[in-house]
Design an enzyme around this catalytic site. Structure first.
Site, PDB file in Angstrom:
ATOM      1  N   ASN A 106       0.910  -1.279   0.057  1.00 54.44           N
ATOM      2  CA  ASN A 106       0.074  -0.004  -0.132  1.00 54.44           C
ATOM      3  C   ASN A 106       0.849   1.262   0.129  1.00 54.44           C
ATOM      4  OD1 ASN A 106      -1.939  -1.732   0.111  1.00 54.44           O
ATOM      5  ND2 ASN A 106      -2.773  -1.218   2.267  1.00 54.44           N
ATOM      6  N   SER A 137      -7.643   6.097   0.488  1.00 46.16           N
ATOM      7  CA  SER A 137      -8.940   5.424   1.217  1.00 46.16           C
ATOM      8  C   SER A 137      -9.529   6.408   2.179  1.00 46.16           C
ATOM      9  CB  SER A 137      -8.551   4.367   2.004  1.00 46.16           C
ATOM     10  OG  SER A 137      -9.725   4.030   2.708  1.00 46.16           O
ATOM     11  N   TYR A 150      -3.562  -0.713   7.779  1.00 48.17           N
ATOM     12  CA  TYR A 150      -3.950  -0.223   6.659  1.00 48.17           C
ATOM     13  C   TYR A 150      -4.298   1.173   6.652  1.00 48.17           C
ATOM     14  CZ  TYR A 150      -7.062  -0.081   2.504  1.00 48.17           C
ATOM     15  OH  TYR A 150      -7.916   0.477   1.482  1.00 48.17           O
ATOM     16  N   LYS A 154      -2.374   4.000   4.495  1.00 52.24           N
ATOM     17  CA  LYS A 154      -3.158   4.756   3.284  1.00 52.24           C
ATOM     18  C   LYS A 154      -2.885   6.348   3.937  1.00 52.24           C
ATOM     19  CE  LYS A 154      -5.058   1.945   0.400  1.00 52.24           C
ATOM     20  NZ  LYS A 154      -4.754   2.007  -0.684  1.00 52.24           N
TER      21      LYS A 154
END
Ligand SMILES: NC(=O)c1ccc[n+]([C@@H]2O[C@H](COP(=O)([O-])OP(=O)(O)OC[C@H]3O[C@@H](n4cnc5c(N)ncnc54)[C@H](O)[C@@H]3O)[C@@H](O)[C@H]2O)c1
Length: 258
Positions: A106, A137, A150, A154
């Protein structure tokens, strides 16, 4: 950006959002579309090639965790296309128990892809400029505890993209745009309870399985609208079918020695 006649590179183009976004982009009479992805989806590729015979469409294998593969893929795309106008970094991974892999795909993947693409696109280095769109995101603009690793990755994507849009790359002629989808109905967010580092009961307001999901199709259409209108440095919220430019508060201005 007017997409007609453009050469596009889409990383993660066979994924849930990637496939639908490529479907939309291809309607705009592209000159070429290069899909960089971990695995080939031959069925989709063949469908596109048959439906859009005037667009050169090809696949290039890339494991985004391997910098040498990213370099090779852009080199091959450059040789085949001469240049590219638009790069969309749309690969992604969500399993907070796999911390290193999450950051590799990512965040590091996006950073490497941007910097390698820039080498080819930078006007000050003989390129033709263009646009790089990074898919972050909502978890990249708000802390999202259920997917904290995550979310950290992001946030890195959002920050990095906005940094590149600053003055240091102004002479590159490349604009940098952040796209922040909300929960979107792909397999990425299935069974969230198996993708989290938390073992305790999840409070209902943080339960991602209960959050509204927008359709992939609508999200894809809005990504194309962003590409068509976005200015350098802009960031866009694409949630529950809506599209809105994000205004970031200024939290810090560096105090300077006089
Ligand atoms: N689905 C959502 O709710 C949602 C919300 C916000 C942001 N996003 C982001 O949108 C993007 C697309 O997500 P999606 O929902 O379509 O997920 P997806 O799992 O359907 O697609 C992910 C894509 O990334 C590719 N990929 C994964 N690991 C890779 C690797 N090592 N090397 C190269 N490619 C690799 C996959 O092959 C696939 O094409 C991602 O960046 C994701 O983080 C998704």
């Amino acid at each position: 950006m007017n997409l007609a006649g453009k050469n596009v590179v889409y990383l993660g183009g066979f994924g849930g959002i990637g496939e639908k976004t490529c479907n939309e982009i291809l309607e705009h009479r592209l000159q070429a579309l290069a899909i960089f992805d971990l695995t080939l989806n031959e069925k989709i590729l063949t469908q596109w090639q048959l439906k859009y015979p005037n667009t050169k469409i090809f696949y290039q294998k890339v494991d985004i965790t391997e910098k040498s593969q990213i370099e090779e893929a852009y080199k091959v795309a450059k040789e085949r296309l001469g240049h590219f106008d638009l790069v969309i970094n749309g690969m992604g991974f969500l399993d907070d128990r796999r911390i290193v892999l999450t950051l590799q795909i990512n965040l590091l993947g996006v950073i490497n892809s941007c910097l390698i693409a820039l080498e080819h696109m930078d006007k000050s280095k003989g390129g033709r400029g263009g646009m790089i769109v990074n898919i972050s995101s909502v978890a990249g603009i708000e802390p999202t505890p259920i997917m904290s690793v995550y979310s950290a990755s992001k946030h890195g994507v959002t920050a990095f993209t906005r940094c590149l849009a600053g003055p240091f790359f102004a002479s590159s002629g490349v604009s940098f745009v952040t796209v922040c989808p909300g929960m979107t109905a792909t397999t990425l967010i299935n069974n969230m309870e198996d993708r989290t580092i938390y073992k305790f009961d999840i409070p209902p307001e943080l339960d991602a399985n209960k959050m509204k999901r927008q359709s992939v199709q609508v999200c894809a259409k809005n990504i194309v609208k962003v590409v068509q209108q976005a200015k350098n440095g802009s960031a866009w919220l694409l949630d529950v079918g809506e599209l809105k430019e994000i205004e970031f508060p200024v939290m810090w201005i560096p105090p300077m020695d006089s």
